[in-house]
Design a protein around this motif. Structure first.
Motif, PDB file in Angstrom:
ATOM      1  N   GLY A  38       0.840  -1.177   0.000  1.00  0.00           N
ATOM      2  CA  GLY A  38       0.000   0.000   0.000  1.00  0.00           C
ATOM      3  C   GLY A  38       0.882   1.237   0.000  1.00  0.00           C
ATOM      4  N   SER A  39       0.289   2.364   0.374  1.00  0.00           N
ATOM      5  CA  SER A  39       1.038   3.616   0.442  1.00  0.00           C
ATOM      6  C   SER A  39       0.539   4.416   1.633  1.00  0.00           C
ATOM      7  CB  SER A  39       0.885   4.410  -0.858  1.00  0.00           C
ATOM      8  OG  SER A  39      -0.472   4.746  -1.084  1.00  0.00           O
ATOM      9  N   VAL A  40       1.169   5.538   1.910  1.00  0.00           N
ATOM     10  CA  VAL A  40       0.799   6.365   3.059  1.00  0.00           C
ATOM     11  C   VAL A  40      -0.675   6.752   2.963  1.00  0.00           C
ATOM     12  CG1 VAL A  40       1.252   8.501   4.294  1.00  0.00           C
ATOM     13  CG2 VAL A  40       3.142   7.255   3.245  1.00  0.00           C
ATOM     14  N   GLY A  41      -1.461   6.414   3.980  1.00  0.00           N
ATOM     15  CA  GLY A  41      -2.883   6.730   3.994  1.00  0.00           C
ATOM     16  C   GLY A  41      -3.736   5.842   3.119  1.00  0.00           C
ATOM     17  N   ASN A  42      -3.132   4.938   2.360  1.00  0.00           N
ATOM     18  CA  ASN A  42      -3.870   4.064   1.439  1.00  0.00           C
ATOM     19  C   ASN A  42      -3.312   2.639   1.504  1.00  0.00           C
ATOM     20  OD1 ASN A  42      -5.658   6.034  -0.139  1.00  0.00           O
ATOM     21  ND2 ASN A  42      -3.624   6.955  -0.351  1.00  0.00           N
ATOM     22  N   ARG A  72       7.168  -5.893   2.898  1.00  0.00           N
ATOM     23  CA  ARG A  72       5.917  -5.198   2.608  1.00  0.00           C
ATOM     24  C   ARG A  72       5.808  -3.909   3.397  1.00  0.00           C
ATOM     25  NH1 ARG A  72       6.168  -6.944  -1.347  1.00  0.00           N
ATOM     26  NH2 ARG A  72       5.466  -8.961  -2.094  1.00  0.00           N
ATOM     27  N   ASN A  73       4.939  -3.002   2.891  1.00  0.00           N
ATOM     28  CA  ASN A  73       4.683  -1.724   3.523  1.00  0.00           C
ATOM     29  C   ASN A  73       3.199  -1.389   3.423  1.00  0.00           C
ATOM     30  OD1 ASN A  73       7.630  -0.632   3.879  1.00  0.00           O
ATOM     31  ND2 ASN A  73       7.527  -1.339   1.755  1.00  0.00           N
ATOM     32  N   TYR A  74       2.670  -0.793   4.486  1.00  0.00           N
ATOM     33  CA  TYR A  74       1.295  -0.300   4.510  1.00  0.00           C
ATOM     34  C   TYR A  74       0.288  -1.398   4.157  1.00  0.00           C
ATOM     35  CZ  TYR A  74       3.670   4.173   4.776  1.00  0.00           C
ATOM     36  OH  TYR A  74       4.484   5.208   5.161  1.00  0.00           O
ATOM     37  N   ILE A  75       0.247  -2.401   5.034  1.00  0.00           N
ATOM     38  CA  ILE A  75      -0.668  -3.533   4.907  1.00  0.00           C
ATOM     39  C   ILE A  75      -1.551  -3.586   6.143  1.00  0.00           C
ATOM     40  CG2 ILE A  75      -0.841  -6.052   4.742  1.00  0.00           C
ATOM     41  CD1 ILE A  75       0.313  -4.815   2.217  1.00  0.00           C
TER      42      ILE A  75
END
Length: 350
Positions: A38-42, A72-75
């Protein structure tokens, strides 16, 4: 189907993936693997709909039922109202046909990840006093700014584990809170995996942990039980700003329990805890025969002499009078406003 674009069509930032009904795996398999970030805020969110179930005789020990992939990031993994990961035929021989290590959720590296509202149950149902058993319910092996909260976990060797030292020099901002964990060897375990790293700002709070007695190993002594177990094995590591508070650890923790809360340091030269606070915990022993072999709280070999602060805890033996409340093996302690009831020693310094 994993791609950042087009948003809402492929799986990528801001996408919610829904698990519905029952998904049955073959023995030793993995149900779902994350392929992107994902991404920051999403974040990418994996959501269990009501009644959703991942079930198997036993899930993979290396990649678990849900696997994060390499990094992984933003999960977000959200169990919803009752999402469940379970094994159905794994535990002590000869009662169970399989005696395999098995995992629920595993991320080798994850940053800004959240695992919540999930039931992870019966990964290894132990009912013998031998060395059988293994597996982790929820494992984020390295990363920063992760939270694991409001999960129900039982019958597994380790409930929640976080490691540090696999990806960056400094890891920070992780939290483990409001989980209920029982029938474990370690409810929460945190430790190093290499040298010269800093693990900063970990919060462990508002958890309930109880009844480790079924993980007693009276023959080979492979297990020692703890509610919270924080350890360093390699040189040059610093655990900074650790706070353990508002936890309720109780029940029958077995004859192989070393302590409800154990700060361990096996490195003989340079690893250290700095700025540690252990406060407002309710630590109870409800067994007439078993008690912690060292103490409700154990602190070991803090190399720099930085103070471990132990405040406002209640430590209570209901029937088994004689075990210790606090044991210190080399740390500098500041104890204040603790209530010690029916302890053999309020503080023991060997």
């Amino acid at each position: 189907n994993w791609s950042a674009t087009p948003t809402g069509i492929q799986i990528g930032p801001a996408t919610t993936i829904h698990i519905c009904g029952t998904i049955t795996g073959t023995a030793g398999s993995t149900a779902l693997t994350f392929q992107g970030d994902g991404s920051v805020g999403n974040p990418v969110t994996l959501l269990f709909e009501t009644g959703a179930l991942l079930t198997n005789t036993y899930w993979s020990t290396s990649t678990a039922a849900i696997y994060g992939g390499s990094s992984r990031n933003y999960i977000v993994i959200d169990g919803g109202s009752n999402g469940t990961i379970q094994n159905t035929a794994n535990g002590s021989s000869p009662t169970y046909p399989n005696s395999q290590d098995s995992g629920g959720v595993y991320f080798p590296i994850c940053n800004h990840c959240e695992i919540k509202n999930l039931n992870v149950i019966n990964l290894f149902v132990k009912n013998t006093t031998d060395g059988q058993g293994g597996g982790d319910a929820i494992d984020i092996h390295a990363g920063s700014n992760n939270s694991i909260h409001n999960n129900l976990i039982h019958d597994t060797q380790i409930g929640i584990i976080m490691n540090f030292g696999n990806d960056t020099t400094t890891q920070t901002g992780d939290s483990i809170y409001s989980n209920t964990i029982y029938h474990f060897n370690h409810a929460v375990a945190v430790g190093d995996s290499s040298t010269s790293h800093t693990f900063s700002g970990l919060l462990i709070y508002n958890n309930e942990m109880y009844d480790a007695v079924n993980w007693d190993d009276l023959s080979t002594n492979n297990f020692h039980h703890n509610g919270v177990f924080v350890f360093t094995n390699n040189s040059g590591n610093t655990i900074s700003g650790l706070k353990i508070y508002n936890n309720y650890i109780h029940g029958d923790m077995g004859t192989r329990e070393t302590g409800h809360i154990f700060l361990d340091n096996e490195d003989s030269t340079s690893s250290t805890y700095t700025g540690t606070l252990i406060f407002n915990n309710l630590l109870v022993d409800n067994s007439a025969t078993n008690g912690p072999s060292n103490g409700f709280i154990i602190t070991k070999d803090n190399k720099t002499g930085s103070v471990v602060n132990i405040y406002n805890n209640t430590m209570y033996f209901t029937t088994n009078v004689g075990s210790r409340c606090t044991m210190d093996q080399g740390a500098a302690l500041l104890l204040q406003n603790n209530a010690n009831y029916q302890c053999g020693d309020a503080l023991y310094v060997p």
